[in-house]
Design a protein around this motif. Sequence first.
Motif, PDB file in Angstrom:
ATOM      1  N   LEU A  68       6.074  10.045  -6.872  1.00  0.00           N
ATOM      2  CA  LEU A  68       4.729   9.677  -7.298  1.00  0.00           C
ATOM      3  C   LEU A  68       4.254   8.407  -6.599  1.00  0.00           C
ATOM      4  N   PHE A  69       5.162   7.458  -6.406  1.00  0.00           N
ATOM      5  CA  PHE A  69       4.804   6.170  -5.806  1.00  0.00           C
ATOM      6  C   PHE A  69       4.356   6.330  -4.357  1.00  0.00           C
ATOM      7  N   GLU A  70       4.883   7.308  -3.665  1.00  0.00           N
ATOM      8  CA  GLU A  70       4.507   7.532  -2.267  1.00  0.00           C
ATOM      9  C   GLU A  70       3.046   7.962  -2.120  1.00  0.00           C
ATOM     10  N   ASP A  71       2.439   8.428  -3.204  1.00  0.00           N
ATOM     11  CA  ASP A  71       1.033   8.848  -3.152  1.00  0.00           C
ATOM     12  C   ASP A  71       0.076   7.698  -2.856  1.00  0.00           C
ATOM     13  N   ILE A  72       0.546   6.459  -3.021  1.00  0.00           N
ATOM     14  CA  ILE A  72      -0.323   5.309  -2.782  1.00  0.00           C
ATOM     15  C   ILE A  72      -0.428   4.988  -1.288  1.00  0.00           C
ATOM     16  N   GLU A  73       0.420   5.601  -0.470  1.00  0.00           N
ATOM     17  CA  GLU A  73       0.370   5.364   0.973  1.00  0.00           C
ATOM     18  C   GLU A  73      -0.974   5.831   1.533  1.00  0.00           C
ATOM     19  N   GLY A  74      -1.535   5.018   2.408  1.00  0.00           N
ATOM     20  CA  GLY A  74      -2.830   5.326   3.009  1.00  0.00           C
ATOM     21  C   GLY A  74      -4.001   4.669   2.304  1.00  0.00           C
ATOM     22  N   VAL A  75      -3.780   4.127   1.121  1.00  0.00           N
ATOM     23  CA  VAL A  75      -4.837   3.461   0.360  1.00  0.00           C
ATOM     24  C   VAL A  75      -4.933   2.016   0.849  1.00  0.00           C
ATOM     25  N   THR A  76      -6.146   1.468   0.869  1.00  0.00           N
ATOM     26  CA  THR A  76      -6.322   0.077   1.285  1.00  0.00           C
ATOM     27  C   THR A  76      -6.518  -0.820   0.071  1.00  0.00           C
ATOM     28  N   ILE A  77      -6.083  -2.052   0.226  1.00  0.00           N
ATOM     29  CA  ILE A  77      -6.277  -3.057  -0.818  1.00  0.00           C
ATOM     30  C   ILE A  77      -7.709  -3.551  -0.668  1.00  0.00           C
ATOM     31  N   GLY A  78      -8.512  -3.288  -1.657  1.00  0.00           N
ATOM     32  CA  GLY A  78      -9.920  -3.667  -1.606  1.00  0.00           C
ATOM     33  C   GLY A  78     -10.671  -3.006  -2.741  1.00  0.00           C
ATOM     34  N   PRO A  79     -11.993  -2.893  -2.602  1.00  0.00           N
ATOM     35  CA  PRO A  79     -12.805  -2.285  -3.657  1.00  0.00           C
ATOM     36  C   PRO A  79     -12.335  -0.865  -3.969  1.00  0.00           C
ATOM     37  N   GLY A  80     -12.250  -0.560  -5.240  1.00  0.00           N
ATOM     38  CA  GLY A  80     -11.870   0.773  -5.672  1.00  0.00           C
ATOM     39  C   GLY A  80     -10.383   0.967  -5.886  1.00  0.00           C
ATOM     40  N   LEU A  81      -9.569  -0.037  -5.537  1.00  0.00           N
ATOM     41  CA  LEU A  81      -8.116   0.110  -5.668  1.00  0.00           C
ATOM     42  C   LEU A  81      -7.711   0.368  -7.118  1.00  0.00           C
ATOM     43  N   ARG A  82      -8.286  -0.385  -8.031  1.00  0.00           N
ATOM     44  CA  ARG A  82      -7.916  -0.227  -9.448  1.00  0.00           C
ATOM     45  C   ARG A  82      -8.199   1.201  -9.934  1.00  0.00           C
ATOM     46  N   LYS A  83      -9.329   1.757  -9.545  1.00  0.00           N
ATOM     47  CA  LYS A  83      -9.686   3.117  -9.958  1.00  0.00           C
ATOM     48  C   LYS A  83      -8.730   4.137  -9.342  1.00  0.00           C
ATOM     49  N   ILE A  84      -8.393   3.950  -8.066  1.00  0.00           N
ATOM     50  CA  ILE A  84      -7.453   4.865  -7.403  1.00  0.00           C
ATOM     51  C   ILE A  84      -6.093   4.799  -8.069  1.00  0.00           C
ATOM     52  N   VAL A  85      -5.620   3.592  -8.335  1.00  0.00           N
ATOM     53  CA  VAL A  85      -4.295   3.411  -8.958  1.00  0.00           C
ATOM     54  C   VAL A  85      -4.260   4.062 -10.330  1.00  0.00           C
ATOM     55  N   HIS A  86      -5.286   3.831 -11.124  1.00  0.00           N
ATOM     56  CA  HIS A  86      -5.300   4.445 -12.457  1.00  0.00           C
ATOM     57  C   HIS A  86      -5.409   5.961 -12.366  1.00  0.00           C
ATOM     58  N   GLY A  87      -6.108   6.459 -11.371  1.00  0.00           N
ATOM     59  CA  GLY A  87      -6.187   7.904 -11.181  1.00  0.00           C
ATOM     60  C   GLY A  87      -4.846   8.509 -10.797  1.00  0.00           C
ATOM     61  N   LEU A  88      -4.073   7.786  -9.994  1.00  0.00           N
ATOM     62  CA  LEU A  88      -2.774   8.292  -9.556  1.00  0.00           C
ATOM     63  C   LEU A  88      -1.676   8.151 -10.601  1.00  0.00           C
ATOM     64  N   PHE A  89      -1.686   7.022 -11.328  1.00  0.00           N
ATOM     65  CA  PHE A  89      -0.535   6.685 -12.162  1.00  0.00           C
ATOM     66  C   PHE A  89      -0.788   6.704 -13.663  1.00  0.00           C
ATOM     67  N   SER A  90      -1.947   7.170 -14.107  1.00  0.00           N
ATOM     68  CA  SER A  90      -2.181   7.249 -15.551  1.00  0.00           C
ATOM     69  C   SER A  90      -2.215   8.711 -15.977  1.00  0.00           C
ATOM     70  N   GLY A  91      -2.338   8.916 -17.240  1.00  0.00           N
ATOM     71  CA  GLY A  91      -2.365  10.281 -17.749  1.00  0.00           C
ATOM     72  C   GLY A  91      -0.975  10.774 -18.103  1.00  0.00           C
ATOM     73  N   PRO A  92      -0.880  12.034 -18.489  1.00  0.00           N
ATOM     74  CA  PRO A  92       0.401  12.563 -18.970  1.00  0.00           C
ATOM     75  C   PRO A  92       1.504  12.588 -17.911  1.00  0.00           C
ATOM     76  N   GLY A  93       1.156  12.748 -16.649  1.00  0.00           N
ATOM     77  CA  GLY A  93       2.181  12.799 -15.612  1.00  0.00           C
ATOM     78  C   GLY A  93       2.357  11.489 -14.877  1.00  0.00           C
ATOM     79  N   GLY A  94       1.739  10.435 -15.383  1.00  0.00           N
ATOM     80  CA  GLY A  94       1.748   9.157 -14.686  1.00  0.00           C
ATOM     81  C   GLY A  94       2.790   8.195 -15.212  1.00  0.00           C
ATOM     82  N   CYS A  95       2.790   7.013 -14.636  1.00  0.00           N
ATOM     83  CA  CYS A  95       3.747   5.973 -15.007  1.00  0.00           C
ATOM     84  C   CYS A  95       3.041   4.625 -14.877  1.00  0.00           C
ATOM     85  N   SER A  96       2.740   3.999 -16.002  1.00  0.00           N
ATOM     86  CA  SER A  96       1.995   2.735 -15.982  1.00  0.00           C
ATOM     87  C   SER A  96       2.767   1.617 -15.290  1.00  0.00           C
ATOM     88  N   ILE A  97       4.073   1.718 -15.239  1.00  0.00           N
ATOM     89  CA  ILE A  97       4.875   0.705 -14.547  1.00  0.00           C
ATOM     90  C   ILE A  97       4.519   0.695 -13.065  1.00  0.00           C
TER      91      ILE A  97
END
Length: 163
Positions: A68-97
């Motif tokens: 799951l953590f590898e899904d963050i590859e290719g994302v840039t640190i900047g506007p929209g990062l928080r939304k992307i991170v929450h989209g990838l790592f929240s929800g029933p299949g996610g990991c808040s850590i």
Amino acid sequence: MTLRFLRNKLVEVEPCSDGTLDVFWRLTDDLLKVDARLKIQPPELEITEAEVRMDRFPPSVCQSAPELFEDIEGVTIGPGLRKIVHGLFSGPGGCSILADAVLESANAVILHFTRPAIQAGESVTDDEEKLANTRAMLSANPRLIRSCVAFQDDSPIMQGIEL
């Protein structure tokens, strides 16, 4: 009965000889140990590599953390990062850590680049020079105008700045 719980977090940013940054994020507590590493490519601040290892008793929702953590590859640190991170790592299949690891690592990268300028500004003792430096910074970064109470139109800092 006495309960004891200890938690430590550490984030380190290390510049590499090739111009990239290695960011190490570590969480250690009585139940869990997590080591995450991100490789950041300036100037876009793109996350080019991401890996994580969870030891001890990881939560059941974090069993697939390395993949799951590898899904963050290719994302840039900047506007929209928080939304992307929450989209990838929240929800029933996610990991808040993992979300914490990425967001805290991103903050460390931003501080890595801004700390020298902040330290230089703090070393200035003349009030007029500080005000001139702040106005120059606002002129160079117009998105900051009206972003907080200090940079509102009627602020003394804003006097003399052409909008």
